[in-house]
Design an enzyme around this catalytic site. Structure first.
Site, mmCIF file in Angstrom:
data_model
loop_
_atom_site.group_PDB
_atom_site.id
_atom_site.type_symbol
_atom_site.label_atom_id
_atom_site.label_comp_id
_atom_site.label_asym_id
_atom_site.label_seq_id
_atom_site.Cartn_x
_atom_site.Cartn_y
_atom_site.Cartn_z
ATOM 1 N N ASP A 62 50.512 37.403 45.734
ATOM 2 C CA ASP A 62 49.724 36.863 45.423
ATOM 3 C C ASP A 62 50.321 34.911 45.146
ATOM 4 O O ASP A 62 51.260 34.556 44.881
ATOM 5 C CB ASP A 62 48.559 36.521 44.455
ATOM 6 C CG ASP A 62 46.835 36.327 44.615
ATOM 7 O OD1 ASP A 62 47.126 35.334 45.951
ATOM 8 O OD2 ASP A 62 46.766 36.625 44.233
ATOM 9 N N ASP A 94 39.178 35.435 50.259
ATOM 10 C CA ASP A 94 39.206 37.299 50.390
ATOM 11 C C ASP A 94 37.768 37.739 50.702
ATOM 12 O O ASP A 94 36.494 36.958 50.660
ATOM 13 C CB ASP A 94 39.205 37.006 48.535
ATOM 14 C CG ASP A 94 40.345 37.012 47.897
ATOM 15 O OD1 ASP A 94 41.139 37.051 48.324
ATOM 16 O OD2 ASP A 94 40.285 36.462 46.640
#
Ligand SMILES: *[C@@H]1O[C@H](CO)[C@@H](O)[C@H](O)[C@H]1NC(C)=O
Ligand SMILES: *[C@@H]1O[C@H](CO)[C@@H](O)[C@H](O)[C@H]1NC(C)=O
Ligand SMILES: *[C@@H]1O[C@H](CO)[C@@H](O)[C@H](O)[C@H]1NC(C)=O
Ligand SMILES: *[C@@H]1O[C@H](CO)[C@@H](O)[C@H](O)[C@H]1NC(C)=O
Ligand SMILES: *[C@@H]1O[C@H](CO)[C@@H](O)[C@H](O)[C@H]1NC(C)=O
Ligand SMILES: *[C@@H]1O[C@H](CO)[C@@H](O)[C@H](O)[C@H]1NC(C)=O
Length: 435
Positions: free
Chosen positions: A158, A219
């Protein structure tokens, strides 16, 4: 003619890709984040907290309920799995002592014993998005080594708490570090999502050389709006995204939320159909212990999965759209195509649609068999010029498979001059002549 078409079809996938041999077709599995987030209170929420128990139970379900057989092989940990501090002596990441009391290695062993693969999460930067220890540039090699020693099969890196400069160094560096461990570890990069997903900030050629998949965009959330938002972005920037995808290196529109709280049956069909058309990784984020029968049957339906897993690995394209109707087309092996007609409208009436294969530039074969993928039902035999009619409900999809009819073996009489075929058998199905 056939050779020419196949050569053209291969063009988009001739970019150099990460040479670790994995993910020649989009990966399939289960990922914790969307459904379970950063729940760490195992006293109050023993069944839903991020813990070894959660991943073992999901692994059990994957095997016992037919998921693994359908192709879902990865069990992926996301954020919030570590202690708040690295080990002061070794500098290594430490799995939360209460929630992962046995550590990651035994969990990996358990998952491997079921014939599954384990994915883990790290964050290039000072902290993970959830505030756990990140992987700074100087810690990349150590973390790669640690993951390899534990027997991890996939790493998602990430990008919270990092700068663009750190990402430009860190993402390629992790790719090299993983390779250096000697263990084959698939590599998922969140890099483009942190730099807007588009050139010139994002270099998709480079991503294909260092990552197996990458998150391009924001997301996913548990809503149809979120699904549509992603699909619209993929359509808008498809000329950039399509050439970036291919065997070993995939665009990742994020997790499947089918089986969660928000999507209707039609919306669930639509998300899965679109992820199949987009050659997207299929990581479900849902509770496999509680998932309903309908969602399960849908997610395990071989039709959309076979489209998603097509070996050519060519990402599908938004062919045309009207006000609220998208027509997407994906080229598949063997002169076949998948077509998704997505009704994004909110008007309460099913949309009537008339299409012909030639309007979709599908013209090579004399006849095509068109199948409704979800119904698993042949709709008929069509000449490219013939119109076919159908309707699509609001917030739903029609997913079609279009296959050239090989006249050599299946229907000699089609080759007769008339072409007025009265009936043809395809497999067990009797097809009406529509041409
Ligand atoms: C590392 O990279 C080399 C060259 O790109 C490749 O041949 C090899 O298979 C890779 N090894 C692993 C473990 O990924
Ligand atoms: C830190 O690593 C040392 C050396 O391997 C080990 O003895 C110790 O138990 C570790 N501490 C934690 C909190 O894991
Ligand atoms: C990461 O931490 C270092 C040291 O505290 C700090 O200088 C740097 O600004 C931080 N980077 C980010 C992106 O927050
Ligand atoms: C993108 O990356 C490729 C491969 O590393 C490189 O050859 C190319 O110059 C880069 N393009 C740009 C615009 O930086
Ligand atoms: C359809 O095919 C024609 C002729 O090959 C081509 O010019 C056109 O760009 C194609 N349309 C699309 C949307 O691919
Ligand atoms: C039928 O298809 C041919 C080529 O396959 C094309 O030239 C012709 O215009 C089409 N006719 C109609 C009515 O669409």
């Amino acid at each position: 003619m056939w050779t020419l078409i196949i050569c053209l079809a291969l063009l988009p996938v001739l970019t150099t890709s990460l040479d670790n041999g994995v993910m020649r077709v989009p990966p399939m599995g289960w990922l914790a984040w969307e459904r379970f987030r950063c729940e760490t209170d195992c006293v109050r929420n023993p069944h839903t907290c991020i813990s070894e128990r959660l991943f073992m139970e999901m692994a059990d379900r994957l095997v016992k309920d037919g998921w693994s057989h359908a192709g879902y092989k990865y069990v992926n940990i996301d954020d919030c799995w570590t202690e708040k501090k690295r080990n002061a002596t070794t500098g290594r990441l430490v799995p939360d002592l209460k929630r992962f009391p046995n550590g990651i290695k035994p969990l990996a062993d358990y998952i491997h014993s079921l014939g599954l693969k384990l994915g883990i999460y790290a964050d290039l930067g000072n902290f993970t998005c959830g505030g756990y220890p990140g992987t700074t540039l100087d810690q990349i090699q150590l973390d790669a080594q640690t993951f390899a020693e534990w027997g991890v099969d996939m790493v998602k890196l990430d990008g919270c708490y990092s700068t663009p400069e750190e990402r430009a160094i860190g993402y390629p560096k992790m790719s090299k570090a993983l390779n250096k461990t000697g263990r084959v570890i698939a590599y998922s990069c969140s890099w483009p999502a942190y730099d807007g997903g588009l050139p010139p900030k994002v270099n998709y050629t480079l991503l294909g050389e260092i990552c197996n998949l990458w998150r391009n965009y924001g997301d996913i959330q548990d809503s149809w709006d979120s699904v549509l938002n992603i699909v619209n972005w993929w359509g808008k920037y498809q000329d950039i995204l399509i050439p970036a995808a291919g065997p070993g290196h995939w665009n990742d529109p994020d997790m499947l939320i089918v089986g969660d709280f928000s999507l209707s049956e039609g919306e669930s069909r639509a998300q899965l159909a679109m992820w199949a058309i987009l050659a997207a990784p299929l990581f479900m984020s849902n509770d496999l212990r509680r998932i309903g029968r309908t969602a399960r049957a849908l997610l395990q339906h071989p039709g959309p999965i076979n489209i998603n897993q097509d070996p050519l690995g060519i990402q599908g394209r938004l062919f045309f759209s009207t006000a609220s109707l998208d027509v997407w087309k994906r080229q598949l092996k063997g002169g076949r195509y998948a077509i998704a007609v997505l009704n994004k409208g909110t008007g309460g009436t099913p949309k009537k649609v008339e299409l012909s294969l030639s309007s979709l530039n599908i013209t090579t074969a004399q006849f095509y068999v068109i199948t409704d993928v979800y119904e698993d039902k042949p709709l008929g035999l069509y000449k490219p010029n013939a119109s076919f009619h159908f309707s699509v409900n609001p917030s739903d999809v029609l997913l079609l498979l279009v296959e050239p009819l090989s006249c050599k073996c299946k229907c000699k009489f089609v080759l007769k001059e008339t072409c007025n075929v009265m009936e043809i058998r395809y497999g067990n199905a009797l097809l009406e002549d529509v041409a």
